[in-house]
Design a protein around this motif. Structure first.
Motif, PDB file in Angstrom:
ATOM      1  N   TYR A 199      -7.337  -0.216   2.832  1.00 17.98           N
ATOM      2  CA  TYR A 199      -5.827  -1.116   1.818  1.00 17.98           C
ATOM      3  C   TYR A 199      -6.540  -0.666   0.647  1.00 17.98           C
ATOM      4  O   TYR A 199      -5.489  -0.512   0.195  1.00 17.98           O
ATOM      5  CB  TYR A 199      -6.444  -2.843   1.881  1.00 17.98           C
ATOM      6  N   CYS A 213       1.072  -0.930  -0.147  1.00 20.37           N
ATOM      7  CA  CYS A 213      -0.100  -0.298  -0.140  1.00 20.37           C
ATOM      8  C   CYS A 213       0.984   1.242   0.196  1.00 20.37           C
ATOM      9  O   CYS A 213      -0.194   1.941  -0.467  1.00 20.37           O
ATOM     10  CB  CYS A 213      -1.100  -0.184   0.853  1.00 20.37           C
ATOM     11  N   GLN A 215      -2.074  -0.081   8.987  1.00 20.16           N
ATOM     12  CA  GLN A 215      -1.129  -0.230   8.305  1.00 20.16           C
ATOM     13  C   GLN A 215      -0.097  -0.468   9.399  1.00 20.16           C
ATOM     14  O   GLN A 215       0.450  -1.482   8.634  1.00 20.16           O
ATOM     15  CB  GLN A 215      -0.737   0.707   7.579  1.00 20.16           C
ATOM     16  N   LEU A 271      -5.053   2.902  -1.006  1.00 22.87           N
ATOM     17  CA  LEU A 271      -3.399   2.797  -1.192  1.00 22.87           C
ATOM     18  C   LEU A 271      -3.365   1.956  -1.992  1.00 22.87           C
ATOM     19  O   LEU A 271      -2.077   2.382  -2.152  1.00 22.87           O
ATOM     20  CB  LEU A 271      -3.829   2.483   0.612  1.00 22.87           C
ATOM     21  N   ALA A 272      -3.197   0.723  -2.214  1.00 26.26           N
ATOM     22  CA  ALA A 272      -3.058   0.135  -2.835  1.00 26.26           C
ATOM     23  C   ALA A 272      -2.892   0.391  -4.295  1.00 26.26           C
ATOM     24  O   ALA A 272      -1.990  -0.128  -5.069  1.00 26.26           O
ATOM     25  CB  ALA A 272      -3.252  -1.721  -2.588  1.00 26.26           C
TER      26      ALA A 272
END
Ligand code: WT7
Length: 657
Positions: free
Chosen positions: A321, A84, A153, A324-325
């Motif tokens: 998740y 991420c 995270q 951002l990934a």
């Protein structure tokens, strides 16, 4: 339902959307489905190689040797936080805004990928220093914040399994989850801001820990959100800003097996306590990424906004998740849709030029109502021209709400992804793809490529299109639930029941496919689970809570349809001291509502509480819930009541409200 099945309006994806889409047109969709059908493991292996960073590549795709405990990419090593964050630093996104944080009071804080990476690393280092390591469990009890995302995270970075508990749950619910998951640390905030009010968080953590059996919890880390007055226990509690001070801004990720549990998230079932749904790292993240690409057609220029809370799975997959990934800019919103007024969503879209907006039908329905009584919060008063795609999640969207959303928010040019999925599925299962699937209001249309969804009868046999049945998934998929935390038996029984042959994943919903199009329409839960404003509630859970009240002798809880919340909770209660009437009944109903609010959380409070001298029972003493459902709806009982031991009770319960 009749009406839904006769829905024949079709809305094609706009042609300029199709041109640039990740899945451009039905041929592209069908090609992906065909690839999966032809070589299932090859399909998933290709996608896993293309979409995830592997520290050590996997050599085996799917392990089916111990069904239904399936394993995906097991010998591959990866890390969710690396995928991420670090990947974005390497591919030119370091200075791109990762999160636009819109606080309850409208204050905005932007964080770049580089900032976010540094903050996650610092916090991860601090957690390691406290002795938290791979495989440990950490409870996160926070509201919507950058720090909440950082906490999740950071856990992922060091291989600690997080379990986020929604900030609206009570001390008792929190304690049950702390105990069940065996947490050694709790991350929280002093308070949360919602709708202009400061609400407690840390105080509730203290209360939860004081309820007992929480000796394993060695650290409570507190994010200072409001500066409100809270107590800090020496040796146990620390401030987030203090523990990160001086920590390095880099942190070597813990390289974990793709099967390593990334998180456990509790959700309600039809029986017993909430279930800790355990998710993997590799398979889960793969699907979060793919659905960002396929369902949300995510592009580098998008400003993505999912309005869910990180306390629910939607917030995990489509806030912490997925976005951002794939390196997009996303909005994280602290507040509520109605503060400072019911135009808040539209104002926020306008302010940040959101391009993709993902919310729940309940929110849409309540904003339709608000706009109809107050012109000033009508979406037409706002510039929503930045939007290009809309999404819906959490419950069936009724065609009226769909049309309003389509016309008023999307100006009849934005496709709507009506995404059917569950906590257990990790990501979308059935949804139109915005550049491919012609949309029908109220239908989630077709399964995503690789998802072998089907409808079967009670013996597990396929039913023809046009006949309703039980929604199942025929093949394991990468982001599926791995087990119920600490209860493998319950996992097998709940999701792979013997009656269906033991190999089909049972979603718990009924569904029907259109005769001509094969489109799926979800007809609602087939178990004792209610869906109230997109929140899942077990009727048994609320019943046990009610009978735990010293005044209550017996209780039965059912759902009834509600225009705003989808379903409403209706409790039938027998008191030990006899049936109250008039003001006494009102007072006691309020008392019981507050009791449930205190014991489970405000979202579980029954809307209706009806008192009776008894409940309708068969001669063998079984409560006839189907009759209670009819009464709850305010309808006449037309069913056969000859097996009832006490038919007169129906009349009494009908009157009591
Ligand atoms: C249940 C899952 C999906 C994440 C948020 C809720 C219902 C969900 C839809 C939809 C019809 C839907 C189902 C499902 N549901 N999305 N688009 N259309 N029903 O997750 O709390 O695990 O609840 O929500 O009944 O089983 P959850």
């Amino acid at each position: 339902m009749e009406q839904l099945m006769q829905e024949n309006r079709i809305f094609n994806p706009p042609s300029d959307f199709v041109k640039n889409a990740a899945v451009p047109g039905m041929d592209a969709y069908n090609a992906l489905c065909a690839e999966a059908a032809k070589d299932y493991e090859g399909f998933w292996a290709r996608l896993a190689r293309e979409n995830l960073y592997w520290k050590k590549p996997f050599t085996k795709v799917l392990d089916e040797t111990n069904p239904p405990f399936y394993k995906w990419f097991e010998d591959g090593l990866t890390n969710a936080s690396y995928n991420c964050l670090d990947r974005n630093l390497e591919n030119g996104n370091a200075q791109k805004t990762a999160i636009i944080f819109e606080a309850d009071d409208g204050k905005v804080t932007n964080v770049t990928y580089s900032d976010l990476h540094a903050r996650v690393c610092q916090f991860a280092n601090a957690l390691r220093k406290m002795g938290i390591k791979s495989g440990d469990r950490v409870i996160i009890y926070m509201s919507m914040s950058i720090e909440g995302v950082v906490a999740m995270q950071a856990c992922a970075r060091i291989g600690a399994t997080h379990s986020v508990v929604f900030g609206g749950f009570s001390a008792k619910s929190l304690q049950e989850r702390i105990v069940d998951v065996g947490a050694i640390a709790v991350i929280t905030a002093d308070e949360q801001m919602r709708g202009g009010k400061a609400l407690p968080l840390k105080v509730i953590v203290d209360e939860a820990l004081a309820l007992g059996d929480c000796e394993k919890v060695k650290n409570v880390i507190v994010y200072k959100r409001t500066g409100g007055n809270i107590a800090m226990t020496a040796g146990r509690d620390s401030w987030m800003h203090e523990v990160v001070a001086g920590e390095a801004k880099t942190c070597e990720p813990e390289w974990v097996s793709a099967e390593h549990p990334l998180f456990v998230l509790y959700t309600s079932g039809s029986t017993g306590k909430p279930k800790g749904v355990q998710h993997s790292t590799g398979g889960y993240l793969l699907w979060a990424i793919l659905t960002m690409k396929w369902t949300f057609d995510i592009k580098p220029s998008d400003v993505f906004w999912c309005t869910a809370d990180i306390g629910w799975v939607t917030g995990h997959s489509y806030i912490t998740y997925g976005p951002l990934a794939v390196g997009c800019t996303e909005i994280v919103f602290e507040g509520v849709p109605t503060y400072p007024n019911a135009g808040r969503f539209w104002d926020t879209i306008q302010k940040h030029k959101a391009t993709i907006f993902y919310t729940a039908p309940t929110a849409i329905r309540s904003l339709i109502k608000a706009a109809s009584v107050d012109e000033s919060v009508h979406p037409k008063k706002y510039d929503l021209s930045s939007l290009r795609l809309l999404g819906s999640v959490g419950e069936p969207i009724n065609p009226e709400a769909w049309m309003w959303y389509y016309e008023n928010i999307g100006s009849s040019r934005c496709p709507i992804a009506d995404t059917f999925w569950q906590t257990e599925t990790g990501g979308h299962m059935i949804s139109p793809l915005p550049g491919a699937t012609p949309m029908v209001p109220g239908s989630c249309t077709l399964p995503l490529p690789g998802i072998m969804a089907a409808i079967v009868d009670e013996a597990g046999h396929d039913v023809p299109n046009g006949s309703g049945g039980i929604l199942v998934v025929k093949r394991p998929w990468p982001s599926m639930i791995r087990t119920i935390w600490g209860d493998n038996d319950r996992f097998v029984k709940a999701y792979f029941p013997e009656e269906l042959g033991g190999t089909l994943y049972l979603a718990g919903d009924g569904a029907i496919r259109n005769k001509d199009t094969g489109y799926f329409t979800i007809t609602g839960r087939i178990d004792d689970v209610l869906n109230v404003s997109g929140h899942r509630m077990g009727t048994m859970e609320i019943e046990s809570c009610l009978v735990a009240n010293p005044l209550v002798a017996e209780a039965a809880v059912v759902g009834r349809p509600d225009d705003m919340t989808g379903e409403a909770i209706c409790a039938f209660v027998v008191l030990k001291g006899g049936r109250p009437t008039g003001d006494d009944a009102k007072k006691l109903a309020m008392e019981l509502r507050n009791w449930v609010g205190k014991e489970i959380g405000p979202i579980a409070k029954p809307k209706d509480v009806r008192f009776g001298d008894n409940l309708p029972k068969t001669r063998s003493g079984k409560i006839m819930r189907r009759l209670l459902r009819v009464i709850a709806k305010g309808e006449e009982v037309t069913q056969d009541t000859s097996t009832l031991e006490n038919p007169a009770i129906l009349e009494q319960l009908k009157q009591a409200l």
